[in-house]
Design an enzyme around this catalytic site. Structure first.
Site, PDB file in Angstrom:
ATOM      1  N   CYS A  54       0.820  -1.214   0.000  1.00  0.00           N
ATOM      2  CA  CYS A  54       0.000   0.000   0.000  1.00  0.00           C
ATOM      3  C   CYS A  54       0.857   1.268   0.000  1.00  0.00           C
ATOM      4  O   CYS A  54       0.343   2.351  -0.218  1.00  0.00           O
ATOM      5  CB  CYS A  54      -0.944   0.007   1.190  1.00  0.00           C
ATOM      6  SG  CYS A  54      -0.107   0.167   2.768  1.00  0.00           S
ATOM      7  N   CYS A  59      -1.577   7.160   3.869  1.00  0.00           N
ATOM      8  CA  CYS A  59      -2.955   7.625   3.773  1.00  0.00           C
ATOM      9  C   CYS A  59      -3.434   8.216   5.102  1.00  0.00           C
ATOM     10  O   CYS A  59      -2.702   8.233   6.091  1.00  0.00           O
ATOM     11  CB  CYS A  59      -3.851   6.466   3.351  1.00  0.00           C
ATOM     12  SG  CYS A  59      -3.882   5.131   4.575  1.00  0.00           S
ATOM     13  N   CYS A  69      -3.287  -0.352   8.914  1.00  0.00           N
ATOM     14  CA  CYS A  69      -2.511   0.821   9.353  1.00  0.00           C
ATOM     15  C   CYS A  69      -2.315   0.802  10.870  1.00  0.00           C
ATOM     16  O   CYS A  69      -1.244   1.161  11.363  1.00  0.00           O
ATOM     17  CB  CYS A  69      -3.207   2.111   8.929  1.00  0.00           C
ATOM     18  SG  CYS A  69      -3.280   2.319   7.141  1.00  0.00           S
TER      19      CYS A  69
END
Length: 128
Positions: A33, A62, A106
């Site tokens: 990612c 992100c 995350c």
């Protein structure tokens, strides 16, 4: 997709930055990612306890990656190293609130970064 509070935290993270001469550093990433996290800790000794006195991060990624790292820092600051080691990705995700399932990794990365920073600190201390 994210709450107003999470978006505000993303735009103005509280713990973003570096610690000069950190006692421990943990770096993790997910090539799939593109999220990269680097966590810095400063440890103070109080009696027989080692406490996270300061904690900062640099994260490339992100919204969920940045906010996960920032909330992890908020949770960990002031804890002993043993207490901080017990912080889970679920603790971090709960602090964020509504997180898309695809972004849950995350919080796992943030947890891993802290564990690596603590391990790095303990390795350095062992060689003194």
């Amino acid at each position: 997709m994210y709450s107003k509070e999470v978006l505000e935290r993303f735009q103005k993270p509280v713990f973003s930055g570096e610690i000069e001469n950190p006692d421990g550093v943990g770096e993790v990433g997910n090539p799939r990612c593109g999220d990269m996290m680097k966590l810095f800790i400063k440890v103070k000794k109080e009696n027989s306890s080692e406490i996270i006195e300061d904690i900062k991060f640099k994260t490339y990624g992100c919204v969920a990656a940045i906010v996960s790292t920032d909330y992890l820092c908020e949770i960990a600051k002031g804890l002993t190293l043993d207490q901080a080691q017990k912080i889970t990705s679920k603790d971090i995700a709960a602090k964020i609130g509504d997180i898309p399932p695809i972004k849950y990794h995350c919080s796992v990365l943030a947890q891993e970064a802290l564990k690596k920073a603590i391990s790095n600190y303990r390795e350095k201390r062992a060689f003194k």
